[in-house]
Scaffold this motif. Structure first.
Motif, short mmCIF file in Angstrom:
data_model
loop_
_atom_site.label_atom_id
_atom_site.label_comp_id
_atom_site.label_asym_id
_atom_site.label_seq_id
_atom_site.Cartn_x
_atom_site.Cartn_y
_atom_site.Cartn_z
N MET A 146 0.84 -1.19 0.00
CA MET A 146 0.00 0.00 0.00
C MET A 146 0.88 1.24 0.00
N ARG A 147 0.58 2.13 -0.91
CA ARG A 147 1.33 3.38 -0.96
C ARG A 147 0.62 4.38 -0.06
N SER A 148 1.15 4.50 1.16
CA SER A 148 0.51 5.37 2.14
C SER A 148 1.56 5.99 3.04
N ALA A 149 1.14 7.00 3.79
CA ALA A 149 2.05 7.66 4.73
C ALA A 149 1.23 8.32 5.82
N ASN A 150 1.87 8.47 6.96
CA ASN A 150 1.30 9.20 8.09
C ASN A 150 2.40 10.15 8.57
N VAL A 151 2.15 11.45 8.49
CA VAL A 151 3.14 12.46 8.83
C VAL A 151 2.58 13.36 9.92
N VAL A 152 3.40 13.61 10.93
CA VAL A 152 3.06 14.58 11.97
C VAL A 152 4.11 15.68 11.92
N ARG A 153 3.65 16.91 11.88
CA ARG A 153 4.54 18.08 11.87
C ARG A 153 4.13 18.98 13.03
N GLU A 154 5.07 19.22 13.93
CA GLU A 154 4.82 20.11 15.07
C GLU A 154 5.83 21.23 15.07
N THR A 155 5.32 22.44 15.16
CA THR A 155 6.17 23.63 15.27
C THR A 155 5.61 24.48 16.42
N ALA A 156 6.27 25.59 16.68
CA ALA A 156 5.76 26.50 17.71
C ALA A 156 4.40 27.06 17.31
N GLU A 157 4.14 27.15 16.00
CA GLU A 157 2.90 27.75 15.51
C GLU A 157 1.77 26.76 15.29
N THR A 158 2.12 25.50 14.94
CA THR A 158 1.08 24.56 14.50
C THR A 158 1.36 23.13 14.94
N ARG A 159 0.34 22.33 14.85
CA ARG A 159 0.46 20.87 14.91
C ARG A 159 -0.40 20.33 13.77
N VAL A 160 0.22 19.56 12.89
CA VAL A 160 -0.45 19.04 11.71
C VAL A 160 -0.23 17.53 11.63
N GLN A 161 -1.30 16.80 11.36
CA GLN A 161 -1.19 15.37 11.07
C GLN A 161 -1.85 15.10 9.73
N VAL A 162 -1.14 14.39 8.87
CA VAL A 162 -1.64 14.02 7.55
C VAL A 162 -1.54 12.52 7.38
N GLU A 169 0.82 26.77 5.40
CA GLU A 169 2.15 26.36 4.96
C GLU A 169 2.52 24.99 5.54
N ASP A 170 2.28 24.79 6.83
CA ASP A 170 2.65 23.52 7.46
C ASP A 170 1.79 22.36 6.98
N VAL A 171 0.54 22.62 6.64
CA VAL A 171 -0.29 21.58 6.03
C VAL A 171 0.32 21.18 4.68
N ALA A 172 0.73 22.15 3.89
CA ALA A 172 1.34 21.86 2.59
C ALA A 172 2.63 21.07 2.75
N ILE A 173 3.45 21.46 3.72
CA ILE A 173 4.72 20.75 3.95
C ILE A 173 4.44 19.31 4.37
N ALA A 174 3.54 19.12 5.32
CA ALA A 174 3.23 17.76 5.79
C ALA A 174 2.61 16.92 4.67
N LEU A 175 1.73 17.51 3.86
CA LEU A 175 1.13 16.79 2.74
C LEU A 175 2.21 16.39 1.74
N GLY A 176 3.13 17.30 1.46
CA GLY A 176 4.23 16.99 0.55
C GLY A 176 5.11 15.88 1.09
N GLN A 177 5.41 15.92 2.38
CA GLN A 177 6.21 14.85 3.00
C GLN A 177 5.48 13.51 2.90
N ALA A 178 4.16 13.54 3.06
CA ALA A 178 3.38 12.31 2.94
C ALA A 178 3.45 11.76 1.51
N PHE A 179 3.34 12.62 0.52
CA PHE A 179 3.49 12.17 -0.87
C PHE A 179 4.88 11.58 -1.09
#
Length: 182
Positions: free
Chosen positions: A1-17, A68-78
């Motif tokens: 399965m081509r899948s990914a789970n990415v968590v990005r945490e910064t001082a400004e945001t927390r994003v999970q994709v 921006e962080d959503v885009a970065i996390a989505l890109g990392q997931a791809f």
């Protein structure tokens, strides 16, 4: 399965994709930016990606860092889901109309990031979304996914339609580029 789970945490945001490339277009997107939620839903639906995004803005009054962080996390997931990229079509494009708007998006998922966005917006905002974040989102996505993305507005007058057509075309182009070849 081509899948990914990415968590990005910064001082400004927390994003999970969570991303499944070979999905059916189901999206569950929850960010503080309702227009971004709408755009990502259209992207997933037309790309046939199963996508779950949860984003929390910690100290971000204009949502710049969140988008921006959503885009970065989505890109990392791809990038993660594509792995070594062997066997994919690599190139994809779409020309998508949405009422008055006609948008062309072309991508190369070969591993080298580059961005060209030639689209204009007459207003600075679409709902709770700054229109300059369309290009910034695409640039952040391209860099973190290691993808070349070209966006060209062929026609259009309504900013909502242009932005939505860009994300729909991006979904279709990415779907075509990551398709597995025999």
């Amino acid at each position: 399965m081509r899948s990914a789970n990415v968590v990005r945490e910064t001082a400004e945001t927390r994003v999970q994709v969570e991303l499944l490339l070979d999905g059916v277009g189901e999206a569950r997107v929850s960010t503080p930016c309702s227009f971004l939620n709408h755009l990502l839903g259209a992207f997933a639906k037309h790309g046939l990606f199963d996508l779950r995004v949860e984003a929390e803005a910690r100290i971000d009054p204009d949502l710049h860092h969140t988008i921006e962080d959503v885009a970065i996390a989505l890109g990392q997931a791809f990038d993660e889901a594509l792995g070594d990229r062997v066997g994919i079509s690599r190139f994809g494009y779409a020309i998508i109309p949405m009422d008055d708007s006609l948008i062309l998006v072309s991508v190369d998922c070969g591993g080298r990031p580059y961005v060209s966005v030639k689209a204009t917006f007459s207003k600075t905002r679409i709902g709770d979304f700054d229109t300059d974040m369309v290009e910034h989102f695409i640039r952040s996505l391209a860099n973190s996914s290691r993808t070349t993305i070209h966006v060209l507005e062929l026609s259009g007058s309504n900013d909502h339609h242009k932005a939505e057509a860009i994300f729909k075309a991006l979904g279709v182009a990415m779907k075509n580029a990551i398709e597995l070849q025999p």
